[in-house]
Each structure stands twice: as C-alpha cells, then as structure tokens.
Design an enzyme around this catalytic site. Structure first.
Site, PDB file in Angstrom:
ATOM      1  N   LYS A  40      -3.573  -8.869  -4.491  1.00 37.77           N
ATOM      2  CA  LYS A  40      -3.365  -9.270  -3.100  1.00 37.77           C
ATOM      3  C   LYS A  40      -4.531  -8.896  -1.806  1.00 37.77           C
ATOM      4  O   LYS A  40      -4.310  -9.347  -1.083  1.00 37.77           O
ATOM      5  CB  LYS A  40      -2.248  -8.272  -2.642  1.00 37.77           C
ATOM      6  CG  LYS A  40      -2.478  -6.916  -2.382  1.00 37.77           C
ATOM      7  CD  LYS A  40      -1.208  -6.230  -2.014  1.00 37.77           C
ATOM      8  CE  LYS A  40      -1.209  -4.599  -1.818  1.00 37.77           C
ATOM      9  NZ  LYS A  40      -0.179  -3.958  -1.278  1.00 37.77           N
ATOM     10  N   ARG A 139      10.719   3.137   1.467  1.00 38.40           N
ATOM     11  CA  ARG A 139      10.120   1.882   1.729  1.00 38.40           C
ATOM     12  C   ARG A 139      11.389   0.900   1.258  1.00 38.40           C
ATOM     13  O   ARG A 139      12.483   0.985   1.531  1.00 38.40           O
ATOM     14  CB  ARG A 139       8.795   1.527   1.238  1.00 38.40           C
ATOM     15  CG  ARG A 139       8.203   0.388   1.851  1.00 38.40           C
ATOM     16  CD  ARG A 139       6.728   0.035   1.305  1.00 38.40           C
ATOM     17  NE  ARG A 139       6.945  -0.423   0.336  1.00 38.40           N
ATOM     18  CZ  ARG A 139       5.585  -0.977  -0.467  1.00 38.40           C
ATOM     19  NH1 ARG A 139       4.304  -0.907   0.179  1.00 38.40           N
ATOM     20  NH2 ARG A 139       5.827  -1.530  -1.701  1.00 38.40           N
TER      21      ARG A 139
END
Length: 369
Positions: A40, A139
C-alpha cells in the site's frame, strides 16, 4: 542529450528490499507463519506495484495485500496474476470491484458479507473472506466473538460464492495495543471453536501485521497463528528497531531515501520577528533563539512527506528546523564546507514519509536495481 534529474526524488533500492523480504519470510516460516506482503506504500504514478509485488512473491510471500481497490484494480489491469487481498474492510459501493479483482477481503459486517456473496454469485466467482476480530485495539472487527462465530457459520453454510478463509485481527494501528500471548491466544481459541463447528481447518489465522514481528523474532507467537500481513516491517523496519528495540542487524535500512534540491541559502534570525500566531497548518510553533544562523531552503514540503519528523537529514552538521507545505528549512551553520544553491541533500525516511512520497506525483521515483 543529458538527462536532467527531477527533484525531489525518492530512490528505492530493490536489491535490499528483496533481501529484507526474504529475511522476514524466513523468520516467519520458522514459526510456521505465512506472509502476505503489503504494497500500500508503493509508487502509484509509475505503476511500481506489480514490480514490487512480484519481488515479494519471489521472496516467499504467499499473496499481496493492499488497502485500496484502485490499486488492486491497477495491478490486475497491468497483468498481475497472484493472489490479492483487500486489507481494509470493503465499502458497499465497491463490492462489484472487490469480487472482480480481489481474491480475499477482510470483513466485519453481516450486511456487507451478504452483499459480497450476491456480487460474487452474479460474477460466478468464488471469493475468499477473512473475518476480523477486534481484540482491543478498537479499529475494525467484530467485538463480540459469538457474533464472529455466527458470521463464520453463515459464510460456511449459507454463502454459495464465499469461501471462509479464516479469521484475523489488527493490533497497534489505532489503540496502540501490543500483540501478546493473551490477545493472540484468544484469536487462536476462537479459530479452534469455528474449526470444530465447521469440521475443517481454517486456511488463515492471521495474527496482525508488522507489530507482531517482535513476537516472531523472539519465537513467542502463540501456536496456531499461521499468517501475518506485513508491509512496513519489510520495507522500513525502522520502528521495530528504534521504538520496539528489536535486534535486526540482518535488515537493510536504506531501501527508501529522499533527495531534495537547495533553492535558497541565507543568514537569517533564528527566531521569527513579530507576534507568533499560527502556521499554515493551524499550529503554534515554538522557536529557540540562537541568533543569526545560516539557513538552507529546500524544494520539499509537507505535502510530499507528511511531516518533517518522518525525515532524518543525511548531511553532517545540518539540522531540520521545520517548513511548510512546499518548503523544508535546514540550519546549515555547522555544515563542513557549507551549502550552496543547487546542492542536493539526502534524507532517510520512516514509514510515514515513504507513504506520502510514494503517493506524491511531485516526488520522482527511481528504482535502483
């Protein structure tokens, strides 16, 4: 005709990147752990994804992960044929692309799971799902393990176009919770409950990302964790060495380096003159008055690297003072030999700078092979 280098530039050492990947994969293998290499933070504009993805697979990674569907789509369009994992919970609006281009996705919402199955049915494909469990980092993921188990059974028995690949967790990214034998042991326990109910082994019990590597290096990962999603730990590793105090002499620290050009050199006051209010980002900075000092202005800004705290200048005697969205300011009073306009100055970068620079079209990328 001589080629003129465009600055700022980020140099990427592919030889050292491959060595790092092989070292991490090897140490994970000693703990019976497979690695999904995360790309990423790879250059978006020069389509460097496929080259680095292939490098990671050649180094022993079993698959490639990314958090953005536009990246995964580009990789497929550019001919990548390996296994791709979407490592961010998918949006409802992108499910058609998710099942078309990604082999596996991380999931935590029943509604999205059902819609993913419908999208896969329409495209006549089998899509893998890794259910996420929130073990306290707060999260993504199911917070109630019984809900996760119910979702697993639903996928296994009710979703004709989904394959339950396993379960996973994320630790250290939001809540800064450290992976340990207690939380990862709980994940293994949940996996065993699911396996008993579905009468087969899960492919992946994914124990997190780079933050789990310290346990790997100490060979203290709970038995049953067999997969990690690693990007930063391969391409930088600086946080593991500096913050986690991991002994990693086998890892290269020079994979990503940024170089910027000096555009002004002048002697100025070291403390701003006038009433200090806020800077361009709404902060009120603090300054030390050292009198008149020689300063160098560089064509590199926060829009390129995120924060100057992510950089370490590679010039003896130089000190990063700060800057703005388009400029970096160095104190160069103590630099042996001085600094002049047009000089190129190098910087080591941490993960944050690497992410921003890779996604900045203003930063040129050079791959060192």
């Amino acid at each position: 005709m001589q080629t003129i280098q465009s600055y700022p530039v980020m140099e990427i050492n592919l030889k050292h990147l491959k060595e790092n990947a092989e070292n991490i994969v090897s140490r994970c293998k000693e703990c019976d752990i497979k690695v999904t290499g995360v790309v990423k933070a790879v250059d978006t504009y020069k389509h460097g994804y496929n080259e680095i993805a292939k490098l990671l697979l050649d180094s022993g990674c079993v698959s490639i992960g990314d958090s953005r569907m536009n990246t995964i789509r580009k990789m497929r369009e550019d001919g990548f044929e390996g296994e791709l994992m979407l490592i961010r919970i998918p949006m409802k609006s992108e499910l058609e692309e998710v099942v078309r281009y990604a082999d596996i996705s991380l999931q935590s919402e029943m509604e999205v799971i059902k819609l993913t199955n419908e999208a896969a049915e329409e495209q006549k494909v089998m899509h893998g799902v890794l259910l996420m469990m929130d073990l306290g980092d707060l999260r993504e993921g199911f917070f109630d393990e019984e809900e996760l188990i119910e979702a697993a059974l639903y996928i296994e028995h009710e979703c004709s176009s989904l394959r339950l690949k396993g379960i996973g967790t994320n630790l250290g990214c939001y809540g800064a919770i450290s992976p340990d034998n207690t939380n990862l042991g709980r994940l293994v326990g949940i996996a065993r409950k699911i396996e008993e109910k579905i009468d087969r082994k899960l492919d992946y019990v994914s124990g997190g990302a780079t933050s789990t590597l310290p346990l790997v290096l100490k060979k203290q990962v709970p038995e049953g964790i067999n997969h990690l999603r690693i990007g930063e730990g391969i391409v930088v590793s600086r946080d593991l060495i500096d913050d986690w105090k991991c002994e990693m002499p086998f890892m290269n620290q020079d994979i990503y380096r940024i170089k910027a050009e000096v555009i002004e050199v002048k002697t100025k006051a070291s403390h701003p003159i006038g009433k200090i209010f806020i800077d361009a980002f709404g902060n009120t900075p603090q300054f030390e008055d050292k009198g008149m000092r020689k300063r160098a202005l560089l064509a590199l800004g926060k829009r390129d690297v995120g924060s100057f705290d992510y950089l370490k200048v590679r010039l003896e005697g130089a000190e990063i003072l700060g800057g703005s969205s388009d400029h970096l300011i160095l104190d160069v009073e103590e630099v042996p030999g001085g600094v002049k306009v047009g000089d190129i100055i190098g910087f080591d970068c941490t993960y944050g700078a690497m992410v921003f620079a890779n996604h900045s079209e203003s930063v040129s990328k050079v791959y060192l092979r």
